[in-house]
Design an enzyme around this catalytic site. Sequence first.
Site, PDB file in Angstrom:
ATOM      1  N   CYS A  96      -7.381   5.778   7.720  1.00 31.41           N
ATOM      2  CA  CYS A  96      -6.578   5.585   6.514  1.00 31.41           C
ATOM      3  C   CYS A  96      -5.164   6.058   6.847  1.00 31.41           C
ATOM      4  O   CYS A  96      -4.787   6.091   8.012  1.00 31.41           O
ATOM      5  CB  CYS A  96      -7.169   6.304   5.305  1.00 31.41           C
ATOM      6  SG  CYS A  96      -7.267   8.104   5.457  1.00 31.41           S
ATOM      7  N   PHE A  97      -4.379   6.427   5.854  1.00 28.43           N
ATOM      8  CA  PHE A  97      -2.985   6.736   6.134  1.00 28.43           C
ATOM      9  C   PHE A  97      -2.828   7.977   7.001  1.00 28.43           C
ATOM     10  O   PHE A  97      -2.152   7.957   8.029  1.00 28.43           O
ATOM     11  CB  PHE A  97      -2.198   6.892   4.831  1.00 28.43           C
ATOM     12  CG  PHE A  97      -0.734   7.139   5.042  1.00 28.43           C
ATOM     13  CD1 PHE A  97       0.070   6.159   5.599  1.00 28.43           C
ATOM     14  CD2 PHE A  97      -0.160   8.350   4.714  1.00 28.43           C
ATOM     15  CE1 PHE A  97       1.429   6.376   5.828  1.00 28.43           C
ATOM     16  CE2 PHE A  97       1.195   8.583   4.928  1.00 28.43           C
ATOM     17  CZ  PHE A  97       1.982   7.591   5.484  1.00 28.43           C
TER      18      PHE A  97
END
Length: 373
Positions: A96-97
């Site tokens: 994810c980020f």
Amino acid sequence: MSLPLVEPELELLRQGRVLIDVRAPVEFAQGALPGAVNLPLMDDEERHRVGIEYKERGQDAAIALGERLVRGGLKAARVAAWQRLVEAHPDAIIYCFRGGLRSCTAQQWLADAGITRPRIRGGWKAMRQALCARIDAAAEQPQLVVGGLTGCAKTSLVLALEEGLDLEGCARHKGSAFGRHPLPAPSQIDFEHAMGLRLLDLPGPLVLEDESRRIGMANIPLTFWEGMVQAPRIRIEMPLDWRLVQIRKDYIDDLWEVHRRQFGDWLGWALMRKQLAAALGRLRKRLGQARLARLQRLQALAFREHERGNTSAHEAWLAPLLTEYYDPLYRHQLEKHPERHFLHVGDWESCLAFAREWTAEARKAERPAHQPA
């Protein structure tokens, strides 16, 4: 259960590992890691609502809202999508980020379904930092820049070398008004990631085409660009008839093949004509109204002949485009930088041979004295 982590090592990208990007689609569109497939934990609206909750009420409240938004059949569908990808690519990795809550949640949901896959420590952000660092490091590598008039097949020369870095390929743009690709251009981030990925296999000298800093919609990273500006150069010189064959291949034949393959014969033809007409129209200010009108008439006649099977008819508008616009523009750029010295000026074959000799010498110069040749 302790969920496995992998370090943000660029070797994962060089190996071509499939990555599960669980960020929202809007984040993915702004830029993803090479090899990533977007299978989000939350869609854009869900992410937006959870983000507001996080700002107003904190992390625990945001997590609780996320669990309420993504549950039941919706949760099952998203887990099933991850399962299908892992079944097709058992070595897939999740990110994810920042490698935190969303990828951890996806890991846990997959683990609950009987599948254990690692996530990337630091996520997208850490891997992007590593790719950008690779580009900055490449600015210090020996570089040879290939220049020449439009139609001198500079890109073909770069691609003929193992040490070639095709920046136009990374940008999906040929670097001129006529250089747009039928498919959407990559974001700035995706351009940089494609560039960084290619550089993973290029640890030594680099050969690349002379470019403006901006290629289509993308900007060459500043540190690397500054290295290009200072790099030694060679220049290809070829006669007009040879260049016309090349430019017709680039601007007409190759472009038509991409349009035909992507959109079919009828729509592809219409879109290609529209693209080339628009490209010519964008030169209105530089060409002047009278010259533009003449080239537009010649272009329209060429398309009519093209439909009858005569693709060489395009040379009637491509030749004056080269001699009256692109050639004077390039010579003007040379005059603006009289300090730039060319190590070699010659035809395509001689420039290719020189580039091969230059890269061989550059590799020797970088090799430690004790290391055998």
